[in-house]
Design a protein around this motif. Structure first.
Motif, short mmCIF file in Angstrom:
data_model
loop_
_atom_site.label_atom_id
_atom_site.label_comp_id
_atom_site.label_asym_id
_atom_site.label_seq_id
_atom_site.Cartn_x
_atom_site.Cartn_y
_atom_site.Cartn_z
N ASN A 47 0.82 -1.22 0.00
CA ASN A 47 0.00 0.00 0.00
C ASN A 47 0.84 1.26 0.00
O ASN A 47 0.33 2.36 0.05
CB ASN A 47 -0.92 0.02 1.22
N GLN A 48 2.13 1.05 -0.04
CA GLN A 48 3.04 2.18 0.05
C GLN A 48 3.79 2.28 -1.26
O GLN A 48 4.17 1.27 -1.83
CB GLN A 48 4.03 1.94 1.20
N GLY A 49 4.00 3.47 -1.73
CA GLY A 49 4.79 3.58 -2.94
C GLY A 49 4.49 4.85 -3.71
O GLY A 49 3.82 5.76 -3.22
N VAL A 50 5.02 4.89 -4.92
CA VAL A 50 4.88 6.05 -5.77
C VAL A 50 4.40 5.59 -7.13
O VAL A 50 4.82 4.54 -7.61
CB VAL A 50 6.24 6.78 -5.92
N LEU A 51 3.53 6.36 -7.70
CA LEU A 51 3.02 6.03 -9.03
C LEU A 51 3.19 7.24 -9.94
O LEU A 51 2.62 8.30 -9.68
CB LEU A 51 1.54 5.64 -8.92
N HIS A 52 4.00 7.06 -10.97
CA HIS A 52 4.23 8.14 -11.93
C HIS A 52 3.38 7.89 -13.17
O HIS A 52 3.61 6.92 -13.88
CB HIS A 52 5.70 8.22 -12.31
N ILE A 53 2.42 8.75 -13.40
CA ILE A 53 1.54 8.60 -14.54
C ILE A 53 1.88 9.67 -15.57
O ILE A 53 1.81 10.86 -15.27
CB ILE A 53 0.06 8.79 -14.14
N ALA A 54 2.27 9.24 -16.73
CA ALA A 54 2.56 10.20 -17.79
C ALA A 54 1.38 10.23 -18.74
O ALA A 54 0.93 9.18 -19.20
CB ALA A 54 3.82 9.79 -18.54
N ILE A 92 -8.65 7.80 -10.72
CA ILE A 92 -7.66 8.20 -9.71
C ILE A 92 -8.31 8.34 -8.34
O ILE A 92 -7.74 7.91 -7.33
CB ILE A 92 -6.96 9.51 -10.14
N LEU A 93 -9.50 8.89 -8.29
CA LEU A 93 -10.19 9.00 -7.00
C LEU A 93 -10.42 7.62 -6.40
O LEU A 93 -10.17 7.38 -5.23
CB LEU A 93 -11.52 9.73 -7.17
N ARG A 94 -10.91 6.72 -7.23
CA ARG A 94 -11.16 5.35 -6.75
C ARG A 94 -9.87 4.70 -6.28
O ARG A 94 -9.84 4.01 -5.27
CB ARG A 94 -11.75 4.51 -7.88
N PHE A 95 -8.81 4.94 -7.04
CA PHE A 95 -7.52 4.36 -6.68
C PHE A 95 -7.06 4.87 -5.32
O PHE A 95 -6.61 4.10 -4.47
CB PHE A 95 -6.49 4.69 -7.76
N ARG A 96 -7.20 6.14 -5.11
CA ARG A 96 -6.75 6.73 -3.84
C ARG A 96 -7.51 6.17 -2.65
O ARG A 96 -6.95 6.02 -1.56
CB ARG A 96 -6.88 8.24 -3.86
N PRO A 140 4.38 -2.65 -9.48
CA PRO A 140 3.86 -3.04 -8.16
C PRO A 140 2.37 -3.35 -8.26
O PRO A 140 1.69 -2.90 -9.18
CB PRO A 140 4.09 -1.80 -7.30
N SER A 141 1.88 -4.08 -7.27
CA SER A 141 0.48 -4.50 -7.33
C SER A 141 -0.45 -3.30 -7.41
O SER A 141 -1.48 -3.36 -8.08
CB SER A 141 0.15 -5.37 -6.13
N TYR A 142 -0.10 -2.19 -6.73
CA TYR A 142 -1.01 -1.05 -6.80
C TYR A 142 -1.06 -0.45 -8.20
O TYR A 142 -2.10 0.03 -8.62
CB TYR A 142 -0.65 0.03 -5.76
N THR A 143 0.06 -0.54 -8.92
CA THR A 143 0.05 -0.04 -10.29
C THR A 143 -0.84 -0.93 -11.16
O THR A 143 -1.61 -0.43 -12.00
CB THR A 143 1.47 0.00 -10.87
N GLN A 144 -0.73 -2.22 -10.94
CA GLN A 144 -1.61 -3.12 -11.70
C GLN A 144 -3.07 -2.83 -11.35
O GLN A 144 -3.94 -2.85 -12.22
CB GLN A 144 -1.23 -4.57 -11.40
N HIS A 145 -3.31 -2.51 -10.09
CA HIS A 145 -4.67 -2.16 -9.70
C HIS A 145 -5.12 -0.88 -10.38
O HIS A 145 -6.27 -0.76 -10.82
CB HIS A 145 -4.76 -2.00 -8.18
N PHE A 146 -4.23 0.06 -10.46
CA PHE A 146 -4.59 1.32 -11.13
C PHE A 146 -4.96 1.07 -12.59
O PHE A 146 -5.93 1.65 -13.11
CB PHE A 146 -3.43 2.32 -11.03
N ILE A 147 -4.22 0.21 -13.24
CA ILE A 147 -4.54 -0.12 -14.62
C ILE A 147 -5.94 -0.74 -14.69
O ILE A 147 -6.74 -0.40 -15.57
CB ILE A 147 -3.49 -1.09 -15.21
N ASP A 148 -6.25 -1.60 -13.73
CA ASP A 148 -7.60 -2.17 -13.70
C ASP A 148 -8.66 -1.08 -13.56
O ASP A 148 -9.69 -1.11 -14.23
CB ASP A 148 -7.72 -3.17 -12.53
N GLU A 149 -8.38 -0.11 -12.69
CA GLU A 149 -9.33 1.00 -12.52
C GLU A 149 -9.53 1.76 -13.83
O GLU A 149 -10.64 2.16 -14.18
CB GLU A 149 -8.84 1.98 -11.45
N LEU A 150 -8.43 1.94 -14.55
CA LEU A 150 -8.53 2.63 -15.84
C LEU A 150 -9.43 1.85 -16.78
O LEU A 150 -10.29 2.42 -17.46
CB LEU A 150 -7.14 2.78 -16.48
N LEU A 151 -9.26 0.54 -16.80
CA LEU A 151 -10.04 -0.28 -17.73
C LEU A 151 -11.52 -0.28 -17.32
O LEU A 151 -12.40 -0.23 -18.18
CB LEU A 151 -9.47 -1.71 -17.76
#
Lengths: 300, 300
Positions: free
Chosen positions: A91-98, A112-116, A280-291
């Motif tokens: 649950n800890q980390g950094v996500l750089h979205i370009a 992004i709101l859901r991800f947060r 990281p798993s949270y990044t994979q989760h973020f991708i899921d949120e995007l989809l």
DNA sequence: TAAGGTTACGGCGATCGTAACGATC
DNA sequence: GATCGTTACGATCGCCGTAACCTTA
């Protein structure tokens, strides 16, 4: 050979073959850098860098081939640390979205709101740049994932996921002559046009459509950014062609939007990231949120 | 993290998670190994190995993912050394060829002789093994290239080059009843058969052909090795089915060879090597020699 | 109790930092 | 002459080896 020598090669590369700059980046004195490089080249038995006198000016043919392996090692090394960090605390980390302005403003807010909500410990950095630069940022590992519409297919180092499909639309002030009547390319081309800059947000689709029809648009203003286009449309400068998804029925109620899907081929927004890079798993989760957000978009 | 720790992980892997064996392989004392592993795990913040008491018994989920990266790093590291050695002296080195007996005896002599003329400084090691093991040897990096007919297509880590196509043939003593008359599967199946072991030299093609015809061969002797088959054919034990390329018109003039290409589908011999593994220029040259020899074979 | 792994401690060597020097724009 | 890279030398920190200890088949 050791990892700091490998790291050194990477940093020298990123600092135009300057040992002094490299030494600063590595927080050691320049003489140490000089010696480590000598030791490395001695171990290989052949120079890695081309020199003019003492100054380094480029890679030797040997160096060129070695840098590929160096990149691989550095990638794997950071992957190891990332994998471990992910296991210790996912649950800890950094996500750089370009991404581009249009995506950042009109598509990303909901995911992004859901991800947060789920990962409050992850710091999010939004890097806005041109599609060209998005890819560069991935390669430079300044960004973890890129969300964009143009220029991602060619690169074999990238994994690309389809995100959503959208169409362009015209926006004009209410009562504008183009707010009614049949929409054809011919009619569209008779107005001054405001749309995205080359290389941005599906501009290429617009160009393709016009070229196929043997016509040209009179684009009097190009911008990277939908809001700029809307602003000048409101000022009566001309007809805006924007992404349909960038029209907000509430905020933009003073503008009339008309779909152009019958005139301009659709654009596909994709998610891209480096194939060999560990996410990281949270990044994979973020991708899921995007989809998920993409599917919702399609549903509306 | 440093390279010897990464190397250590690999060696622990290759020695069934025994730190003491690993320490022997690395020529350092066991306590040093123990400490390096602790340091590494401390840096990651999470154990890499599953333990029963003090004993290591396997990888943790984290360790499992990390070992992929470790393999990548070790590969890239040896690649760097190999690339450099190749640049320093491209005529010096070692070439490990993994292949089966039949290839080694009947196909490789010509290309190897030619290769030696051009690269007298390269030491050649021939590793004979079953096709299954050839691939293992590539992965274990005990072999640089493998030349074989079976079992290479599935592996995504391997680069596979087509080398040559060949057919099976029957060999019988002169005056044998099968040395004349029409050759059919039915007739063939009526004799006791001597041929390759399962998994060797196109045995699968033979099986396929028979199975498709709903028949079975009476294989009374299987061997990995053409010469063994010929020997027992000479003793009158039965009919040999061997690779057509393994018949030598001079040495084997006491035997009659008859082509089976109309009965048994062809086999394809391939050259395989690890995709991410750097091949020195002499190895690439050797592959070229193989391909040239293959073309000559086809021309005859 | 033998074999494998850990902990403690002393010694050695690798690598760093300071500093003086050499070369190049 | 200012910047960049190399060489020399002393100091430090990391890593190994010895050795005693702990744990489990």
């Amino acid at each position: 050979m050791n990892l700091s020598q490998i790291e050194l090669l990477r940093i020298i590369q990123e600092n135009d073959f300057s040992l002094s700059k490299a030494s600063e980046k590595m927080h050691i004195v320049q003489s140490a850098v000089s010696r480590q490089l000598q030791l490395f080249e001695a171990e290989l038995g052949s120079p890695v860098y081309e020199r003019q006198g003492k100054r380094l000016v480029g890679l030797t043919p040997l160096g060129l081939r070695i840098m590929e392996q160096v990149a691989t090692i550095n990638m794997a090394k950071t992957n190891i640390l990332a994998i471990a960090a992910d296991f210790v605390d996912s649950n800890q980390g950094v996500l750089h979205i370009a991404t581009t302005h249009t995506q950042a403003k009109y598509f990303l807010p909901k995911p992004i709101l859901r991800f947060r909500e789920k990962f409050p410990g992850v710091r999010i950095y939004m890097l806005e740049a041109s599609p060209e630069q998005l890819i560069n940022k991935l390669h430079a590992r300044e960004a973890d994932i890129a969300i964009c519409t143009e220029k991602v297919a060619e690169d074999s180092d990238l994994a690309v996921k389809f995100c959503y499909e959208w169409h362009h639309a015209v926006v004009v002030p209410q009562m504008h002559t183009l707010s009614e009547g049949e929409l054809t390319l011919e009619r569209l081309a008779s107005y001054p046009i405001l749309t995205y800059s080359f290389g941005f947000t599906g501009r290429s689709s617009i160009e393709t459509a016009l070229k196929d029809a043997g016509m040209e648009l009179d684009v009097i203003l190009s911008a990277a950014d939908t809001d700029v286009i809307k602003t000048y449309v409101r000022l009566g400068m001309g007809v805006g062609i924007i992404a349909g998804t960038a029209y907000d029925p509430i905020i933009d109620k003073d503008l009339v939007m008309r779909d152009l899907s019958h005139l301009i081929p659709s654009s596909k927004t994709k998610i891209a990231y480096l194939k060999n890079n560990y996410l990281p798993s949270y990044t994979q989760h973020f991708i899921d949120e995007l989809l998920i957000a993409a599917v919702e978009l399609g549903g509306n």
